[in-house]
Design a protein around this motif. Structure first.
Motif, PDB file in Angstrom:
ATOM      1  N   ASP A 105       0.823  -1.209   0.000  1.00  0.00           N
ATOM      2  CA  ASP A 105       0.000   0.000   0.000  1.00  0.00           C
ATOM      3  C   ASP A 105       0.860   1.263   0.000  1.00  0.00           C
ATOM      4  N   THR A 108       2.400   1.718  -3.403  1.00  0.00           N
ATOM      5  CA  THR A 108       1.405   2.212  -4.353  1.00  0.00           C
ATOM      6  C   THR A 108       1.198   3.709  -4.176  1.00  0.00           C
ATOM      7  N   THR A 109       1.155   4.166  -2.932  1.00  0.00           N
ATOM      8  CA  THR A 109       1.031   5.602  -2.670  1.00  0.00           C
ATOM      9  C   THR A 109       2.229   6.353  -3.230  1.00  0.00           C
ATOM     10  N   SER A 180      -6.125   4.677   0.157  1.00  0.00           N
ATOM     11  CA  SER A 180      -5.011   3.885   0.664  1.00  0.00           C
ATOM     12  C   SER A 180      -4.919   3.981   2.185  1.00  0.00           C
TER      13      SER A 180
END
Length: 503
Positions: A105, A108-109, A180
């Motif tokens: 996560d 991805t951010t 997120s």
């Protein structure tokens, strides 16, 4: 930030006014984030746990996106990765098997932020080039005594168009970031505080720097005069002396970075506790920055003195405990809200999406709109949609199923008055069990901390009816209890809430 272009005939100030906004400032907000720091933190979490084939594929995909858009070697905001992983697994009680998913996560951010950096920067760079060209055409037109109004209108139009584009990029990133954060809190019990100063939005370190300047300008001289006035040491003098100590720490470049950060946070609490004027409500925990700061200052004193028989904490230990407690509160509140919607029959994906919107500041009553995710403005709300539709199939975003829509339509008339995530937790709990607010908060704390906080249900229900603004204090104390073994929490919390809220 891409700098303002140096133009001969076009006034940047006038251009911003006519275009309806400042695309350079919007880009500066985006560029203030540090994707590299977030990516490094994500890798640390990923490496700390045993990954599966699925998390490996997701992590590598996120890393590939990040590398394609990010070309800076060093970030400005380094994060102590190993210390943060340890903090998550100890003080925030994150399970080790969840660490790789947290790493995915975060990565991805980082990829999302790196992409927004690149795309937004390109838009503004192209705008600067276009404005330089138009400025040169204006120069030629003036040399030949020609009318320049069409060229000036073109400059306004180009700037307005880029403004809309960079705002759309920023808003899209903000929505992805909020989603997120919701996933990290609800699925993994982790509130990623270290990225608050590097995710492209205003964080505590940045607020602390601003508050240090505010203190120096508005309060420092008064505190020095009070401390040097002679006479006995009063509580007011002690507070002034503490603020002067924090100012010295926050402005000492040789001091430990963590000590500077924590001192800046305390100065920010002082500034916000005395802020005059309206403030937005915290979309997760309720209250606002003023009530939050006053609660923090009060608990800071009590933790330093030895709250309910606990050993006294140092000033920095107390502030860090407040930070940990607030992160515990946010992750637990979001998790309980998602779980409550799932218990009402909503899918996990739909519940995540719904709570993410509320955590981003969207009222519960604004969550359904025909063929869209949000009901803009003061529309009919969920209850109005329920009155005018038999199933909700055409009134929900694509992420929600028809069954999810049915759940929203069914509980909407209750949630319509809820303004925050914690309001929704209390309302949904009340809807499911007919419990009083105090009982709901007791269950919230008990479910969050396990056996150590089971007695909260009885304690809070016995007489402390704590509204949403008390949730922050509840979670701080829960976090303190976890760190100290928790045996005292169930016996003592009710009395603290009674005295704090005058019940």
């Amino acid at each position: 930030m891409t700098e303002y272009p140096s133009l001969t005939h076009i006034s940047i100030g006038a251009l911003i006014g006519e275009a309806g906004g400042d695309p350079w400032q919007v880009d500066a907000t985006v560029q203030s984030g540090d994707p590299g720091a977030i990516s490094d933190l994500g890798r640390a979490f990923y490496n700390a746990g045993a990954c599966t084939a699925e998390t490996y594929a997701e992590f590598e995909q996120a890393q590939a996106r990040f590398r394609a858009s990010w070309n800076r070697e060093n970030g400005e905001h380094p994060i102590n990765d190993s210390a943060e992983v340890q903090r998550a697994t100890t003080r925030l009680m994150v399970q080790r098997e969840q660490l790789p998913a947290i790493g995915v996560d975060l990565s991805t951010t980082a990829a999302n932020l790196a992409e927004i950096h690149r795309f937004s920067g390109m838009q503004v760079e192209n705008l600067n080039a276009e404005l330089h060209y138009i400025d040169a055409l204006i120069d030629q037109a003036l040399a030949h005594d020609q009318d320049t109004s069409a060229l000036e209108d073109n400059a306004i139009s180009v700037t307005s168009g880029v403004l809309r584009q960079v705002e759309a990029l920023r808003d899209d990133y903000g929505a992805k970031l909020q989603a997120s954060l919701t996933d990290l809190r609800a699925e993994h019990g982790y509130d990623p505080a270290p990225i608050e100063d590097v995710d492209g939005e205003l964080g505590p370190e940045q607020r602390g720097r601003g508050s240090t300047h505010y203190y120096d300008t508005n309060q420092r001289a008064k505190d020095e005069a009070l401390v040097n006035s002679g006479g006995p040491m009063t509580p007011e003098k002690a507070d002034a002396s503490a603020r002067l100590r924090d100012f010295a720490s926050a402005t000492n470049p040789a001091a430990d970075p963590e000590a500077r950060r924590l001192a800046g946070e305390r100065l920010d609490d002082f500034r916000m506790a005395n802020f005059v004027g309206p403030l937005p409500k915290d979309p997760i925990l309720g209250g606002d920055a003023r009530t939050r700061a006053r609660g923090r200052l009060d608990l800071q004193r009590q933790l330093e003195q030895g709250l309910y028989g606990l050993p006294p904490m140092t000033v920095d230990q107390a502030t860090q405990q407040l930070d940990d407690g607030e992160q515990f509160a946010r992750s637990t509140t979001v998790k309980r809200a998602v779980d409550a919607l799932v218990s009402q029959g909503m899918s996990r994906q739909g519940a995540d999406h719904t709570v993410s919107e509320v955590a981003g500041g969207v009222p519960w009553s604004d969550l359904i709109k025909h063929d869209s995710g949000l009901l803009a403005g003061a529309g009919a709300g969920i209850k109005g949609m329920a009155d005018g539709a038999s199933d909700g199939r055409h009134y929900v975003p694509d992420v929600l199923t028809a069954e999810d829509a049915g759940v929203l339509l069914r509980v909407g008339k209750h949630l319509g008055t809820a303004g925050t995530v914690i309001d929704g937790v209390l309302t949904l709990n009340d809807l499911a069990h007919g419990a009083k607010p105090g009982e709901a908060l007791g269950g919230f704390a008990g479910g969050a901390g396990g056996g150590a906080f089971g007695a909260w249900v009885a304690t809070v229900a016995a007489g402390s009816v704590v509204g949403p603004e008390g949730t922050f204090m509840a979670a701080v104390l829960a976090s303190v209890g976890a760190a100290a073994g928790g045996e005292w929490a169930g016996k003592k919390v009710g009395g603290l809430f009674d005295s704090a809220f005058g019940n």
